[in-house]
Design a protein around this motif. Sequence first.
Motif, mmCIF file in Angstrom:
data_model
loop_
_atom_site.group_PDB
_atom_site.id
_atom_site.type_symbol
_atom_site.label_atom_id
_atom_site.label_comp_id
_atom_site.label_asym_id
_atom_site.label_seq_id
_atom_site.Cartn_x
_atom_site.Cartn_y
_atom_site.Cartn_z
ATOM 1 N N PHE A 292 12.782 -1.303 3.337
ATOM 2 C CA PHE A 292 12.383 -0.039 3.614
ATOM 3 C C PHE A 292 11.075 0.320 3.041
ATOM 4 C CE2 PHE A 292 16.908 -0.277 3.858
ATOM 5 C CZ PHE A 292 17.268 0.414 4.911
ATOM 6 N N ALA A 293 10.266 -0.893 2.358
ATOM 7 C CA ALA A 293 9.259 -0.388 1.821
ATOM 8 C C ALA A 293 8.097 0.443 2.598
ATOM 9 C CB ALA A 293 8.423 -1.861 1.450
ATOM 10 N N PHE A 294 8.020 0.424 3.923
ATOM 11 C CA PHE A 294 7.229 0.983 4.802
ATOM 12 C C PHE A 294 7.365 2.602 4.783
ATOM 13 C CE2 PHE A 294 10.900 0.422 7.365
ATOM 14 C CZ PHE A 294 10.959 1.783 8.230
ATOM 15 N N ALA A 295 8.592 2.810 4.560
ATOM 16 C CA ALA A 295 9.017 4.434 4.576
ATOM 17 C C ALA A 295 8.529 5.095 3.217
ATOM 18 C CB ALA A 295 10.342 4.460 4.716
ATOM 19 N N PHE A 296 8.121 4.354 2.227
ATOM 20 C CA PHE A 296 7.835 4.988 0.874
ATOM 21 C C PHE A 296 6.546 4.529 0.420
ATOM 22 C CE2 PHE A 296 12.585 4.239 0.576
ATOM 23 C CZ PHE A 296 12.909 5.562 0.151
ATOM 24 N N GLU A 297 5.737 3.786 1.339
ATOM 25 C CA GLU A 297 4.472 3.393 0.882
ATOM 26 C C GLU A 297 3.343 4.551 1.052
ATOM 27 O OE1 GLU A 297 3.204 0.451 3.707
ATOM 28 O OE2 GLU A 297 4.053 -1.288 2.419
ATOM 29 N N PRO A 298 3.628 5.586 1.910
ATOM 30 C CA PRO A 298 2.774 6.782 2.139
ATOM 31 C C PRO A 298 2.914 7.596 0.799
ATOM 32 C CG PRO A 298 4.036 6.757 3.914
ATOM 33 C CD PRO A 298 4.605 5.695 3.216
ATOM 34 N N PHE A 299 3.857 7.485 -0.009
ATOM 35 C CA PHE A 299 3.882 8.371 -1.453
ATOM 36 C C PHE A 299 3.702 7.515 -2.689
ATOM 37 C CE2 PHE A 299 7.733 9.327 1.472
ATOM 38 C CZ PHE A 299 7.320 10.637 1.546
ATOM 39 N N THR A 300 2.794 6.412 -2.329
ATOM 40 C CA THR A 300 2.434 5.619 -3.541
ATOM 41 C C THR A 300 0.766 5.790 -3.643
ATOM 42 O OG1 THR A 300 2.017 3.515 -2.216
ATOM 43 C CG2 THR A 300 4.086 3.903 -3.374
ATOM 44 N N GLU A 301 0.182 5.634 -4.769
ATOM 45 C CA GLU A 301 -1.240 5.663 -4.999
ATOM 46 C C GLU A 301 -1.897 4.607 -5.705
ATOM 47 O OE1 GLU A 301 -2.220 9.422 -7.028
ATOM 48 O OE2 GLU A 301 -1.387 10.619 -5.410
ATOM 49 N N ASN A 302 -3.100 4.131 -5.322
ATOM 50 C CA ASN A 302 -3.767 2.997 -6.104
ATOM 51 C C ASN A 302 -2.930 1.815 -6.265
ATOM 52 O OD1 ASN A 302 -5.780 5.149 -6.882
ATOM 53 N ND2 ASN A 302 -4.159 5.547 -8.572
ATOM 54 N N GLY A 303 -2.394 1.318 -5.058
ATOM 55 C CA GLY A 303 -1.661 0.046 -4.945
ATOM 56 C C GLY A 303 -0.484 -0.086 -5.645
#
Length: 244
Positions: A26-37
Motif C-alpha cells: 500500500f506504499a503508493f497510497a501513502f507516498e503523497p503524504f511524505t516529504e523529502n524522500g
Amino acid sequence: MIRPAVFLRIAAFALLVTFITAPHVFAFAFEPFTENGAPAIYDQGSLLSLTIAHLQTVFGAVSASTVVAVLLGIFVTRPSGLEFLPLSRSIVNIGQTFPPVAVLAVAVPLVGFGQAPTLIALFLYGLLPIFENTISGLTQVPPLVLDAAKGMGMTPRQRLLNVELPLAMPVILAGIRLSAIISLGTATIGSTVAAKGLGEVIIAGLQSNNVAFILQGGLVVAVLAILLHDGLMALERTIAARLG
C-alpha cells in the motif's frame, strides 16, 4: 446472499489483515503524504507485531476491569452491600476523573516503563462503564421474575447465577464494549512510556513530521475499533435473542 453490511465488515477485516501483514503493498497510497524522500510505510518495526501487542494490552486491561467492575456491581446490588454504593461509585470514577496521561505519570515511578503503567491506566479508565452497566442490568431485572425464582425455592446465589446475571448480560456486555473501544483508542498513549503498540507508529510520525506514519497508526486503530464494536454488538444481539 451476503448482506451489504456483512460484506463491508468482511472486506474491512481482509483489508486490515493484508495491510498489517504486507504494508508495502500500500506504499503508493501513502507516498503523497511524505516529504523529502521519507519512507511511505512505517519501517521501524512490524505492524503485525505492534497490532498484536496493542490488542493484548487492551484485552488484559479490559479483562481485569470486567472482573473487578462486575464483582463490585454485584456486591453493591445485594442487600448487604447497598450502603457501599456511593463509595464504590467514587472509587470507579477515579479512572475517569484523572486522564490516562496523569495515571501514566504516577504509575511509571512505581512500576517502571513498559506495559505495566499502560495496563494500570486502561484498567482504571475502563471500570466505570462496566460497573454502571452491571448495576443497571441487575436492578432492571423484573421483580416478578425474582419472586417466581424465589417461589421455586432458589437460593440467593442460584437467583443471581441462573436468573439475574443472564438477564443482565446484554447490558453488561454493552458496558464491556464501551470500555473496550475506549481502551483501544487510549492504549496508543502507552507508547510514550515504552509500551509496545500502535502508538509507536503515530509517535514516530509526529517526531519525524511524517503524516503517512500518523495515518497508518490511526487508520489501523480506527478499523480495529469498528470491527471490535460490530463483533461485540453481534454478541449482544445473539444473547438478547436467546433470552427473548
